[in-house]
Design a protein around this motif. Sequence first.
Motif, PDB file in Angstrom:
ATOM      1  N   UNK A  64       0.908  -1.323  -0.037  1.00  0.00           N
ATOM      2  CA  UNK A  64       0.167  -0.128  -0.068  1.00  0.00           C
ATOM      3  C   UNK A  64       0.886   1.276   0.218  1.00  0.00           C
ATOM      4  N   UNK A  65       1.920   1.491   0.778  1.00  0.00           N
ATOM      5  CA  UNK A  65       2.702   2.343   0.810  1.00  0.00           C
ATOM      6  C   UNK A  65       3.391   2.715  -0.605  1.00  0.00           C
ATOM      7  N   UNK A  66       3.753   1.788  -1.088  1.00  0.00           N
ATOM      8  CA  UNK A  66       4.672   1.942  -2.620  1.00  0.00           C
ATOM      9  C   UNK A  66       3.798   1.477  -3.681  1.00  0.00           C
ATOM     10  N   UNK A  67       2.434   1.789  -3.638  1.00  0.00           N
ATOM     11  CA  UNK A  67       1.647   1.351  -4.678  1.00  0.00           C
ATOM     12  C   UNK A  67       1.710   2.049  -6.029  1.00  0.00           C
ATOM     13  N   UNK A  68       2.151   3.508  -5.842  1.00  0.00           N
ATOM     14  CA  UNK A  68       2.656   4.132  -7.096  1.00  0.00           C
ATOM     15  C   UNK A  68       3.784   3.602  -7.951  1.00  0.00           C
ATOM     16  N   UNK A  69       4.622   3.185  -7.287  1.00  0.00           N
ATOM     17  CA  UNK A  69       5.880   2.547  -8.152  1.00  0.00           C
ATOM     18  C   UNK A  69       5.506   1.336  -8.343  1.00  0.00           C
ATOM     19  N   UNK A  77      -6.180   5.741 -14.620  1.00  0.00           N
ATOM     20  CA  UNK A  77      -5.331   6.179 -13.305  1.00  0.00           C
ATOM     21  C   UNK A  77      -6.376   6.040 -12.274  1.00  0.00           C
ATOM     22  N   UNK A  78      -6.240   5.593 -11.094  1.00  0.00           N
ATOM     23  CA  UNK A  78      -6.824   5.541  -9.890  1.00  0.00           C
ATOM     24  C   UNK A  78      -6.273   6.591  -8.767  1.00  0.00           C
ATOM     25  N   UNK A  79      -7.447   7.360  -8.518  1.00  0.00           N
ATOM     26  CA  UNK A  79      -7.015   8.210  -7.498  1.00  0.00           C
ATOM     27  C   UNK A  79      -7.856   8.048  -6.103  1.00  0.00           C
ATOM     28  N   UNK A  80      -7.108   8.071  -4.891  1.00  0.00           N
ATOM     29  CA  UNK A  80      -7.926   7.757  -3.575  1.00  0.00           C
ATOM     30  C   UNK A  80      -7.144   8.728  -2.903  1.00  0.00           C
ATOM     31  N   UNK A  92       3.723   6.396   9.741  1.00  0.00           N
ATOM     32  CA  UNK A  92       3.772   7.345   8.371  1.00  0.00           C
ATOM     33  C   UNK A  92       2.382   7.750   8.366  1.00  0.00           C
ATOM     34  N   UNK A  93       2.336   9.060   7.780  1.00  0.00           N
ATOM     35  CA  UNK A  93       1.061   9.483   7.707  1.00  0.00           C
ATOM     36  C   UNK A  93       0.483   9.035   6.383  1.00  0.00           C
ATOM     37  N   UNK A  94      -0.635   8.874   6.415  1.00  0.00           N
ATOM     38  CA  UNK A  94      -1.318   8.179   5.181  1.00  0.00           C
ATOM     39  C   UNK A  94      -1.316   9.493   3.881  1.00  0.00           C
ATOM     40  N   UNK A  95      -0.898   9.016   2.916  1.00  0.00           N
ATOM     41  CA  UNK A  95      -1.005  10.243   1.714  1.00  0.00           C
ATOM     42  C   UNK A  95      -1.791   9.786   0.691  1.00  0.00           C
ATOM     43  N   UNK A  96      -2.146  10.616  -0.475  1.00  0.00           N
ATOM     44  CA  UNK A  96      -3.202  10.357  -1.565  1.00  0.00           C
ATOM     45  C   UNK A  96      -2.519   9.371  -2.468  1.00  0.00           C
ATOM     46  N   UNK A  97      -3.268   8.384  -2.887  1.00  0.00           N
ATOM     47  CA  UNK A  97      -2.604   7.382  -3.557  1.00  0.00           C
ATOM     48  C   UNK A  97      -2.882   7.423  -5.442  1.00  0.00           C
ATOM     49  N   UNK A  98      -2.075   7.601  -6.138  1.00  0.00           N
ATOM     50  CA  UNK A  98      -2.183   7.515  -7.384  1.00  0.00           C
ATOM     51  C   UNK A  98      -1.613   6.396  -8.194  1.00  0.00           C
ATOM     52  N   UNK A 242     -11.497   2.455   5.144  1.00  0.00           N
ATOM     53  CA  UNK A 242     -12.352   2.494   4.048  1.00  0.00           C
ATOM     54  C   UNK A 242     -11.446   2.701   2.745  1.00  0.00           C
ATOM     55  N   UNK A 243     -10.563   3.438   2.760  1.00  0.00           N
ATOM     56  CA  UNK A 243      -9.944   3.904   1.640  1.00  0.00           C
ATOM     57  C   UNK A 243      -8.860   3.027   1.389  1.00  0.00           C
ATOM     58  N   UNK A 244      -8.278   2.459   2.497  1.00  0.00           N
ATOM     59  CA  UNK A 244      -7.007   1.599   2.358  1.00  0.00           C
ATOM     60  C   UNK A 244      -7.604   0.209   1.722  1.00  0.00           C
ATOM     61  N   UNK A 245      -8.899  -0.196   2.116  1.00  0.00           N
ATOM     62  CA  UNK A 245      -9.316  -1.132   1.433  1.00  0.00           C
ATOM     63  C   UNK A 245      -9.941  -1.111   0.107  1.00  0.00           C
ATOM     64  N   UNK A 246     -10.078   0.193  -0.280  1.00  0.00           N
ATOM     65  CA  UNK A 246     -10.402   0.301  -1.744  1.00  0.00           C
ATOM     66  C   UNK A 246      -9.100   0.084  -2.403  1.00  0.00           C
ATOM     67  N   UNK A 247      -7.972   0.713  -2.076  1.00  0.00           N
ATOM     68  CA  UNK A 247      -6.884   0.258  -2.628  1.00  0.00           C
ATOM     69  C   UNK A 247      -6.570  -1.039  -2.883  1.00  0.00           C
ATOM     70  N   UNK A 248      -6.893  -1.892  -1.667  1.00  0.00           N
ATOM     71  CA  UNK A 248      -6.369  -3.370  -1.733  1.00  0.00           C
ATOM     72  C   UNK A 248      -7.389  -3.900  -2.759  1.00  0.00           C
ATOM     73  N   UNK A 249      -8.648  -3.680  -2.804  1.00  0.00           N
ATOM     74  CA  UNK A 249      -9.466  -4.197  -3.761  1.00  0.00           C
ATOM     75  C   UNK A 249      -9.203  -3.989  -5.218  1.00  0.00           C
ATOM     76  N   UNK A 250      -8.758  -2.743  -5.293  1.00  0.00           N
ATOM     77  CA  UNK A 250      -8.142  -2.470  -6.750  1.00  0.00           C
ATOM     78  C   UNK A 250      -7.185  -3.456  -7.201  1.00  0.00           C
ATOM     79  N   UNK A 251      -6.108  -3.580  -6.167  1.00  0.00           N
ATOM     80  CA  UNK A 251      -5.007  -4.283  -6.440  1.00  0.00           C
ATOM     81  C   UNK A 251      -5.367  -5.798  -6.625  1.00  0.00           C
ATOM     82  N   UNK A 252      -6.432  -6.110  -6.011  1.00  0.00           N
ATOM     83  CA  UNK A 252      -6.696  -7.571  -6.082  1.00  0.00           C
ATOM     84  C   UNK A 252      -7.676  -8.001  -7.439  1.00  0.00           C
ATOM     85  N   UNK A 253      -8.166  -6.826  -8.072  1.00  0.00           N
ATOM     86  CA  UNK A 253      -8.674  -6.895  -9.429  1.00  0.00           C
ATOM     87  C   UNK A 253      -7.412  -7.127 -10.396  1.00  0.00           C
TER      88      UNK A 253
END
Length: 736
Positions: A64-69, A77-80, A92-98, A242-253
């Motif tokens: 999740x931390x390095x999803x951009x790279x 492009x997914x924006x969360x 570490x503070x949660x930052x926007x994900x692209x 909520x947001x972290x699991x949106x990212x997880x779901x996109x990664x699972x897809x």
Amino acid sequence: MAQEVSDRPDSPLLPSVSSPTVPAQPPRESLLDAAINQLLKEQPSVGDSSYNSANREQQDMSLLRNVQSKCDSGDTLIIVNFPTGYVNCKWEEWSPKRFCVDSEKLLGTGSKVFAKLLSPEGQARIKKRIEYAGQPSPQKFVIDLTPSVEGEELAAQLIELSLPPGVRDWWMSMERLGVSRYLVSGHDDHCPRHNEVPITCKTNDNYIEYDPVRGEDLPRLDLADVLTPQSRAIDDYCPIRHRANIVRLMLAIQGYDLVLNSASRVYTLTGIANILDCTGIIGDSVCTWLMAEPNSEFIDINTESALKIAWTLELANVTRAAFRILVVEKAFDTLATGPRAPEAQHTIFGRPRIDLPDDLQTVIEYAAQKLADRVQQTLANLRSDRFYSLLEIKEYQKLVKTGDLISSALSSTPVLSTFMIVSDADILRREHLNHLSTVFTTLFTRLHKYKELIVQEAMASPPNNDQQRHFDRDRRCYVPSTNWDPTIHIYSKFSDAQHLLTSFFWDALASYPRSYSGMVCPENFLGWCVNDFNSQIDKAFQYLRPETGVDPEALRFDLPTFCNELHQAMDEQWMIWTKPDLEAPFSRTKHFILALSDDEFKYLPLWAGGLDDGTGGVFEPALPDADLGPIGPGPAYRTGDTIGTDASSICQSDKTPSQGSTATLTAGRSIAAIHSNTVPSTVHDGVSVEGSHPMSSSSVVMVDATDEMDTDNDDAYEFDDSDEISDEAWSQVEEP
């Protein structure tokens, strides 16, 4: 593992129902079984000190931390966006994900939400917004999945994603129930006290460690002794979760591994997948998590949550398993002597309840009422004078026929009278037959008293000591000692009908025909009157005039045979009520039966083996079958149960035929001329008709056909006696 649903034999006490269309069960070596077996192989044992749950957390967090790279290619492009002020397990503070994904994989989920977001209209709106914000994207598509922070959409998502208490506290199951921490000990995504998050439970000062009985050391801790540390007291809704699991779901897809290491993550991912209409992506993973023993006890303890998860993801076996528990618990309330409060927050056995969506609650209430009706009918059959007939006890049926012989012989014997000269032979005949009739009546009455005795004794029979200990142990998984009510005390307050929903009632009832002590012993209760009857049969046999070739032995009542037949019949009932083919391992629900029939399961959707096709027709009262189609033009159908009074929708009039007429207003046809296709069970005066089925409840009224109207009525209608119907009339009627 889930077991295939097999057909059960029909029983006289359990109305036969047609088997519903059950989804095809996976083969023995199915992909799902293989996945579960692999998961069980990979998960460490509870005592494996080399395993650190933090490792699993770090792998998931790293992605999740390095999803951009790690996800920098793809046409979408997914924006969360994340709110500020929240930290992960690394502080570490949660930052926007692209990050980038493939639109083809998003559309491959069949999601209508993704299809709308990727449509030209959807893309026009989002691209205009990001260009206005000065954040143009080189990707072909852009999707902003940041949850709304206000309005009705936020309210709906709060309802969908708020965690029930049992889900939030399931982390305790590692220590209390022996579930692997690999499945339940994961941290929340907002984790400011990472180093303080415990894996084991902290107990209060009053806790006293006890030496458990071997093999019965679970649950290890009483809920009243457990203190929930602040680091484990997570919010029911968290915007970071909520947001972290949106990212997880996109990664699972996109094909990345989906880490399910806590009940809160499973529940949240299920809700998000439902919102985004892509539940099929996580279905297998969640089913694996739910069915892995002993984590499957989540179904027994957090049943409403398990049903909601399974219903959302269309997991047939888990849905049916949780449905069984909730329906029986609701039926207990329905069958109680005094109605329980509808808003009761605990079941009759103390399991905490949570609210379900209205559609799921409706399904459970309908099925519970159907089960309660079946229990009441079964209880009525157990107490009925037709008890032995319904069970098809042949020795009893033979006794009834012998009684008919006795009655016939008595009716043909001259009655002793002072006004009639009767021979000594007739006097002796009458005396023997009268005595035989008396002992027959005694035996017949005694048999029915025995039936009443064993049913009542079964209701008064408590569970044995081992059963009580096991039931109490299972209920301690969710009932703290501060609210404890022993299982035996709960049973003592049951209504008669509620007893039928317990296994030990059927255990006792099936055992009594083979009992060798006490009044329930057939020999003790029936032996003397059986001996009297058989002795008198030998003396009066010559006067009975049975069929040629019948000897006295054939008319005697054989008590051992009767006991064997009754035991076999009750054993079948025991199997039907206590040994259903279950879809999941039920480790903590042994204190009541789970034997639902097709009549209860029919309220489930088609994918779960029910009959609900989404039209709501399954909740409507059943209409009688139109076995032979329409009688003629219009909607009049012959059911075999009733006779219609108006057979036409084409030639109706505002006038009504006289009361004595049986003519219809369709082509001069008489409803009395239509013969029923069933054997009538009663006539209009209530007298039984020979040949009727003993279980039939239908009846018909026999009327004489007439071809003329009441001539005394000036308003009588005239109609054509011809059977011909105009082509115009037939043209308005479709072929049946």
